[in-house]
Each structure stands twice: as C-alpha cells, then as structure tokens.
Design a protein around this motif. Structure first.
Motif, PDB file in Angstrom:
ATOM      1  N   SER A  20       6.677  11.590  11.035  1.00 34.60           N
ATOM      2  CA  SER A  20       5.960  11.096   9.848  1.00 34.60           C
ATOM      3  C   SER A  20       6.347   9.656   9.521  1.00 34.60           C
ATOM      4  N   LEU A  21       7.617   9.283   9.713  1.00 33.46           N
ATOM      5  CA  LEU A  21       8.004   7.894   9.475  1.00 33.46           C
ATOM      6  C   LEU A  21       7.300   6.974  10.456  1.00 33.46           C
ATOM      7  N   ALA A  50       7.905   4.494  17.310  1.00 34.58           N
ATOM      8  CA  ALA A  50       7.802   3.654  16.117  1.00 34.58           C
ATOM      9  C   ALA A  50       8.835   4.072  15.079  1.00 34.58           C
ATOM     10  N   ALA A  51       9.097   5.379  14.973  1.00 31.55           N
ATOM     11  CA  ALA A  51      10.116   5.864  14.041  1.00 31.55           C
ATOM     12  C   ALA A  51      11.490   5.332  14.427  1.00 31.55           C
ATOM     13  N   CYS A  52      11.772   5.328  15.728  1.00 29.03           N
ATOM     14  CA  CYS A  52      13.068   4.817  16.191  1.00 29.03           C
ATOM     15  C   CYS A  52      13.196   3.333  15.905  1.00 29.03           C
ATOM     16  N   LEU A  53      12.142   2.569  16.181  1.00 29.29           N
ATOM     17  CA  LEU A  53      12.158   1.146  15.875  1.00 29.29           C
ATOM     18  C   LEU A  53      12.326   0.903  14.377  1.00 29.29           C
ATOM     19  N   ALA A  54      11.519   1.604  13.564  1.00 28.46           N
ATOM     20  CA  ALA A  54      11.547   1.398  12.111  1.00 28.46           C
ATOM     21  C   ALA A  54      12.897   1.760  11.522  1.00 28.46           C
ATOM     22  N   GLU A  55      13.503   2.805  12.040  1.00 28.36           N
ATOM     23  CA  GLU A  55      14.822   3.220  11.555  1.00 28.36           C
ATOM     24  C   GLU A  55      15.848   2.111  11.747  1.00 28.36           C
ATOM     25  N   HIS A  56      15.686   1.325  12.805  1.00 29.21           N
ATOM     26  CA  HIS A  56      16.603   0.222  13.090  1.00 29.21           C
ATOM     27  C   HIS A  56      16.118  -1.100  12.502  1.00 29.21           C
ATOM     28  N   GLY A  57      15.055  -1.049  11.709  1.00 30.27           N
ATOM     29  CA  GLY A  57      14.553  -2.259  11.080  1.00 30.27           C
ATOM     30  C   GLY A  57      13.886  -3.204  12.043  1.00 30.27           C
ATOM     31  N   GLU A  58      13.324  -2.682  13.137  1.00 26.82           N
ATOM     32  CA  GLU A  58      12.690  -3.513  14.146  1.00 26.82           C
ATOM     33  C   GLU A  58      11.214  -3.152  14.270  1.00 26.82           C
ATOM     34  N   ALA A  59      10.434  -4.119  14.710  1.00 33.17           N
ATOM     35  CA  ALA A  59       8.994  -3.910  14.888  1.00 33.17           C
ATOM     36  C   ALA A  59       8.579  -3.933  16.340  1.00 33.17           C
ATOM     37  N   ARG A 101       0.828  -1.199   0.000  1.00 33.42           N
ATOM     38  CA  ARG A 101       0.000   0.000   0.000  1.00 33.42           C
ATOM     39  C   ARG A 101       0.864   1.251   0.000  1.00 33.42           C
ATOM     40  N   VAL A 102       0.318   2.310  -0.602  1.00 28.38           N
ATOM     41  CA  VAL A 102       0.970   3.620  -0.565  1.00 28.38           C
ATOM     42  C   VAL A 102       0.393   4.382   0.614  1.00 28.38           C
ATOM     43  N   VAL A 103       1.225   4.663   1.605  1.00 28.85           N
ATOM     44  CA  VAL A 103       0.777   5.299   2.838  1.00 28.85           C
ATOM     45  C   VAL A 103       1.454   6.660   2.961  1.00 28.85           C
ATOM     46  N   LEU A 104       0.674   7.665   3.310  1.00 30.00           N
ATOM     47  CA  LEU A 104       1.189   9.013   3.553  1.00 30.00           C
ATOM     48  C   LEU A 104       1.119   9.312   5.035  1.00 30.00           C
ATOM     49  N   GLY A 105       2.227   9.743   5.612  1.00 30.20           N
ATOM     50  CA  GLY A 105       2.254  10.253   6.975  1.00 30.20           C
ATOM     51  C   GLY A 105       2.436  11.750   6.928  1.00 30.20           C
ATOM     52  N   VAL A 106       1.558  12.507   7.576  1.00 31.01           N
ATOM     53  CA  VAL A 106       1.567  13.963   7.436  1.00 31.01           C
ATOM     54  C   VAL A 106       2.320  14.672   8.554  1.00 31.01           C
ATOM     55  N   GLY A 107       2.889  13.910   9.503  1.00 31.80           N
ATOM     56  CA  GLY A 107       3.743  14.529  10.507  1.00 31.80           C
ATOM     57  C   GLY A 107       2.984  15.291  11.570  1.00 31.80           C
TER      58      GLY A 107
END
Length: 752
Positions: free
Chosen positions: A740-741, A487-496, A398-404
């Motif tokens: 936003s991430l 969630a941004a910190c987790l995602a940046e490190h490739g973790e869920a 899916r194409v998801v937009l995060g608006v921050g």
C-alpha cells in the motif's frame, strides 16, 4: 545575550507527555516561556541564551518521551518578552487532526514497578498505564484525542486519578487511559465461558493454564489463545481446535532471562524484545528448549515475545512457565476483538476465558520481526508500529489512498507528506476480513480528518481491494504489483530512484497478463522497465497449484525436460491428470514466480506436496537446507541488450541439477542448500548485469520471498561484492504488507 525562539514540533507529540517533558527540560536549561498544544502539534516559545536554546532544540529530537515520535522540529526568532519562568499553556482548540495518534506501547518500567509493588495503590491493577505506555490506537474512537474519544469514555476518573491527570509534574498528566482499581475496567475469569465469581481472575486463569487448559485472553488489540508451551497435549488440542496444522505458534516468556532458556538472544534481539513496540521476535531456538514439538514443528526458530500489557505481566508471572500466545481466531479468519464475537467464535476452542470490559475499537495483531545484520527486519507490522507515519516527500498536496493487495493487506493514506500505513488487516478472502478492510479505511480517514482524492490499487482485477477501488467514484491509479513492492522499498529509504529492483514473491499480475514473481526491474517512483525475469512456466490448475506444490513441480520438470522417478507414483492419479492438462491445448496461467519455483523444488525434495498455509513449502525448504553446504547450482542468465526482450534467468538449469542430484541419492538437505545458493546467484547476476547496462549503483530488494534469509543473504552479499549499494526493508515488511505504501508513492508522483 538573551533571545526568544518559536519552536514547532510535529509528529506524535500530544497525549504522550511531551509538554511536561519540555517543561522539565526548559527548567533544567534555565529558559523562560511556555509550551502548548495546538492544531499542528506542540508549540514552544522559549527565551534565554543561544546555547541553552540550541540544547533545547537538540533534546527535542534526541531525547523525546518514549511514546513520542518527532517528525519535524522548526524554529524561528521572535521578539523577546522578558518572561520569568516556564509554564504549560492551555491547549488551542483544533480545527483538524494535524497531530497524530500514537501506536499502542508496551507497559513501561515505572508502571511495571507499580504493578508489583504491594505499597502502590495500583498494585496488581491490570489496566495501569501512563503517558509513556499503554493503549492508544486500539482504543481511539475519534478526534481530538482525549478520554471522551476513546473506549475509556465510560469509565469516569476517580478523584485521585483526576488529580494525577491534571498535574503537569505527574507521569500521568493527560494520560487518556488513566485509571485505577477504583475507576478502571474490571478483569474476569470465565471457566467454560460462564461467570465463576472468582475473586482473583489472574490466579484462576494461571491455574487453568498450568492444568493444561486452552484459555482465551482479551489483550490490547484482540483476543489471544493461550496454552502451556511445554504441554504436548494442550498444544496439540489448540492446533486441532484452531485448525492450524503446521504454522508456528508464538510463545510468551516473562523476561529476557526466560527467553535465553529457549533461544539464543543477541544484544540487538534483546533490545527488540524490550522495545516499546514489543513485537514477536524470531530467534534461533536452543536444542534443549523446553517447548512441545507442536509449538513450531521442524523450525530452527521460535517466535518469542515479552509481556506488553499489565494482564500479560501478571498472567506470565503467575504461570511461571512459557505460554503459547496465538491469535484468537480459527485459521484464515481475522482476530476476534469484540466480546460477543469472541464468545461465538472461540468458545469451541478455548476451555475458559480471561476477559475485561474495556472495549477494543480497532483490532491489531501482534507485530513480528527479526534482526538481520543488526537491523530490525519486519515480518508483520501492526500493534506497536501502526499507525505511526513514514515521511514521503512526494505529492504533499493531495490525499492519496493505497488499498494494498489481496494477501497480508494493509491500507495507506498519504496526508501532507506523511504516509500512514494501517495495522495488518489480513488476507481478503472472507466477509469478515473485507469488513475489517473497509473499516480500516474509514477509521484511519476519520482520525486524520481527510477524504481520499485519489485511490491507488493493484492491477489484478480479481483482488477484492481492487474491486473495492473500482467501485469508488474517485480518480484511480493502477500500480503493477512488483513496481509497488520496489517503490515501497525506495520510499521507505527516502529515495525516488532510478535503481535496479529485484522483486521476488508468490504471484502478481504483470503488464503482459502473466503472473510475475521473479523480476529484475529498472525502477523509480515514476515507472519501471522489465530487464530480466525467471524462466516462465505454466501453473497447472491456477490457484490450486499454490496449495499443491507438486503441480508446479510437474510443470518445471516438463519445462526442464527431465523426470524424477518415484514422484508420479507418490502423487498417483492426479499426476496423470496434470500431465494431460499440460499436454492439452487449453491455456494455463504462466508464471515467473520465485515463490512457486521454491514450492516446486520443495515437492521434488519430498518436503511437501500440499500446504496448509501460504508459503509453507518454500519455508520448509529453507529449513531443510544444510547450512554447511555452500556450493551453488548454475542458473545462467541470457542477457538481452537495452530495448530488446528482457533477460531470462534459466531456472530450468537449477531444476535439472536438483533432479540429477536426487537421482544420484544426494541428501535432500544438501540439494536444498545448493538450490538456494544457485537461485541467489542467478538473481544477483541478472541484477549486476542490469546495473551495468543502466549505469545504476543501487539495488532494492522486495517481495515476500525475501523473508527467506538464505536467499536474502545470498543475493545481498553477491550484490555488495559487485560494489552495489543494497536497500532492504526495515520500517515495513517486504511482503504484501508494504504494497500500500508503494501504491501511494507511485500514485502521488504520477498525479503531481
């Protein structure tokens, strides 16, 4: 034995010299075949020995061109053809923009050498670049990425540039911004913003700066305002005209040797200064640094940057001294990037202007970074970094937009497992920035050739980004502010996750309607549980208390049941009004914010009662803290069991200790240090307790308060001593610039 492999390279691999790089590499390895561009990136078919093919694949990842960003390399065996030689194949027409637009990159060494070589045909040409450097994102108007879809479209190549552009062996092969003095943009100097007829605009601009003038300089992603950094009168004039009373200015220096005369520079900091992103780097200033006091009032650090465009190189060399280089705007406005707008907004600030006729499509502020434990720690991610993607292995369909969020806004688009976080948009507090926000969404969508299918937004209904999201006829996912941070910190490190998260910032709307900001969560991309938080206090006057920290101090004194003699007299009548407000039955917003707690202690210590920019009181409290003091005030945590009410970090204990020491006549610098250590100890204790209760071994730290190095180091060290693995940001800022991430990551998981 000969074999043939089809190798696919994805990422920022077009328009960055990747095909010539592969051509040379294959020749060196004795391979036959071809390399070409198509709609998915770069396709290679190479034939030869297995060892040579393995070496080719390894080099694609380990040694790509400076402007490239390889996100994936895949290979498969195909039938051998018996090719002789290796060629660059014609590009295949693209059906969609599966390849990526490179960020803008600092002028490379080869181009700098040409810039200052009298024998070179581009000697002192202010717009030279090649496939390894120069403008990219800020000049792109559409896709596919070629000259016709950049702001260089109106500058036809001369015959000499066209030959270089077509030659695969040339460093400027398919370099879309290629130009020279015969066919490129023109630089002009405008004293008093009027034409002067100056034949050497760089010399004229440098002369104006040496004479103490403020000069507007059109850069890569917008206009800067420049002034001689050692001239108190010029820097003071810039502050007064720009209405920027206290916030530090960045300083441009010609090279690392000059940087060392102003600041201490470690090898890692030098590498960051010299990097292709060329951010402003926060460095510890030398006591004898020759800059005016008004450049960074009371700050132990200076933000330095090296020249990253030919104009900067030429101007810096001509001035021969450090130059203040700050964003071309009035405080709180977005940076000016269009010429007419710059003239209208900056003519009352700058005495003169150094301009050119290459349009800037997308404004991009300078990025800001520092080194923490030998790693890059971003303060602002913009020019040089955006819109390079981050891999996000969730919701790829899916194409998801995060608006921050509202402050330090960025937007993020998720496409095909890659998250594209935009340049720094700014604070959504005026019409100009809101227009920049909507343009960022539309432009990034055009470049990626996607339309959002889902919009993720903050829970705060008054954020302009949230209001915009609610106006769209699309499915929506609301993401709590601090969940998005972590969630941004987790995602940046490739973790869920799950992990324990500590989120500390100014304010964010919580699920209970209170304004959170000092939170310990059990968090994953799917959701969170609130396990602990700072003690809640009223926020008298709401948003006014953010600009007037003494109001929060009054609330904390009331909560802690103590008083600080002298403070009411210092504030006067407004103090009595706030006391009446706290006594009244009127509901006041309630907050658990770590940022507002730091503001309150800053007011108690006499640091600042009123602020001129966001976070100022807390920043100045950190500066005040005595580095030689290591004792910590107590901040006990009332633990609850799982399933009961969250634990409370009793910050009122900190406030009582601060007041007691100030009443005894302790130095505010020592008090500030003990407060920081106490807050770090309280947050870490709550996180360690939560980790043990939930059997977690990882803690993520996020939120703007973790720009405070004293707190970051204190919390991190205590967690690591407890045997926990600690995740901090590196590829995104810990501020709302990373929100936003996090929104996109959460929304993608929830919708999958």
């Amino acid at each position: 034995m000969t074999e043939r492999r089809a190798i696919r390279v994805a990422g920022i691999v077009q328009g960055v010299g990747f095909r010539p790089f592969v051509h040379v590499l294959a020749g060196r390895l004795g391979l036959a075949g071809f390399v070409g561009n198509d709609e998915r990136g770069v396709l290679i078919e190479a034939e030869g020995g297995a060892a040579a093919l393995d070496a080719l694949e390894a080099a694609l990842v380990a040694e790509p061109p400076p402007a490239a960003l390889v996100t994936a390399v895949t290979a498969r065996r195909v039938p051998a053809r018996g090719d002789h030689g290796f060629v660059i194949a014609p590009s295949v027409a693209r059906s969609r923009a599966a390849t990526l637009i490179s960020p803008d990159l600092a002028t490379c060494r080869d181009c700098v050498a040409e810039l200052f070589d009298p024998a070179d045909r581009r000697f002192r040409h202010p717009f030279l670049s090649c496939t390894n450097c120069g403008p990219r994102f800020t000049i792109v108007t559409g896709v596919p990425y070629d000259r016709a879809t950049t702001t260089m479209a109106d500058f036809p190549m001369c015959a000499a540039c066209a030959r270089e552009y077509r030659d695969p062996a040339d460093r400027r092969f398919h370099a879309q911004p290629i130009c020279c003095p015969d066919c490129g943009p023109v630089l002009r100097f405008l004293p008093g913003w009027t034409e002067s007829g100056e034949t050497d605009p760089i010399t004229a601009a440098a002369g104006a700066l040496r004479a103490g003038a403020v000069v507007a300089v059109k850069g890569l992603g917008g206009y800067h305002l420049a002034a001689p950094a050692a001239d108190p009168r010029a820097v003071g004039a810039l502050r007064a005209r720009k209405h920027r009373e206290d916030k530090p200015f960045a300083v441009l220096v010609p090279d690392v040797a000059a940087a060392r005369t102003l600041c201490e520079v470690s090898p890692e900091e030098e590498a960051l200064l010299r990097s292709v992103q060329a951010p402003i780097v926060l460095l510890r200033r030398r006591p004898d640094a020759d800059v005016a006091a008004a450049v960074a009032p009371g700050d132990r650090h200076l933000g330095l940057l090296l020249p990253y465009t030919p104009v900067h190189h030429l101007l810096s060399a001509a001035v021969g001294a450090p130059v203040v280089l700050t964003s071309g705007n009035v405080s709180d406005e977005p940076i000016a990037h269009r010429d007419a707008d710059a003239r209208a907004r900056l003519a009352g600030i700058a005495d003169a202007a150094l301009v050119h006729d290459r349009p800037i499509r997308t404004r991009a502020d300078d990025s800001v970074a520092r080194i923490v434990r030998s790693q890059r720690y971003l303060v602002r991610r913009s020019r040089g970094f955006a819109p390079a993607p981050l891999p996000l292995a969730v919701g790829a369909g899916r194409v998801v937009l995060g608006v921050g969020a509202e402050l330090k806004n960025t937007i993020c688009l998720l496409r095909g497992g890659e998250a594209f976080v935009s340049h720094h948009v700014g604070d959504l507090e005026n019409a100009e920035t809101l227009a920049a926000f909507t343009d960022a969404i539309a432009h990034l969508g055009r470049l990626l050739e996607v339309i959002p299918e889902l919009v993720a937004h903050d829970l705060h209904p008054e954020y302009l980004s949230t209001k915009w999201a609610l106006d769209q006829d699309l499915p929506l996912v609301g993401v709590q502010h601090h969940h998005a941070h972590l969630a941004a910190c987790l995602a940046e490190h490739g973790e869920a996750g799950p992990a324990i998260g500590v989120a500390c910032d100014g304010l964010g709307l919580g699920t209970d309607g209170a304004l959170w900001g000092g939170e310990v969560l059990d968090v994953s991309l799917t959701g969170f549980t609130r396990l602990a938080h700072l003690e809640p206090v009223p926020l008298p006057g709401g948003a006014t208390a953010i600009r007037q920290p003494w109001r929060t101090a009054a609330a904390w004194l009331r909560t802690a049941g103590t008083e600080l003699p002298g403070l009411p007299d210092r504030i006067g009548a407004p103090w009595r009004a706030v006391q009446a407000l706290l006594d009244s039955p009127l509901d006041q917003p309630v907050t658990t914010s770590a940022g507002r707690l730091c503001d309150a202690v800053a007011a108690l210590c006499g640091v600042r009662d009123r602020t001129t920019y966001e976070g100022q009181a807390a920043i100045e409290l950190e500066r005040l803290a005595d580095p030689g003091v290591t004792e910590a005030y107590p901040a006990p945590v009332r633990y609850a069991h799982i399933g009961e009410e969250p634990a409370v970090i009793m910050a009122s204990e900190l406030v009582r200790a601060v007041v007691a020491d100030l009443r005894r006549g302790e130095e505010p610098a020592a008090v500030a240090a003990r407060f920081h250590h106490g807050l770090a100890a309280g947050l870490a204790a709550a996180a360690v307790g939560a980790a043990r209760e939930r059997a977690r071994d990882t803690v993520a730290l996020s939120g703007g308060v973790f720009q405070n190095m004293l707190l970051l180091r204190g919390v991190r060290a205590r967690l690591e001593r407890a045997g926990l693995r600690v995740l901090v940001h590196s590829r995104l800022p810990c501020t709302d610039g990373g929100i936003s991430l996090g929104q996109v990551a959460v929304a993608a998981v929830r919708s999958s």
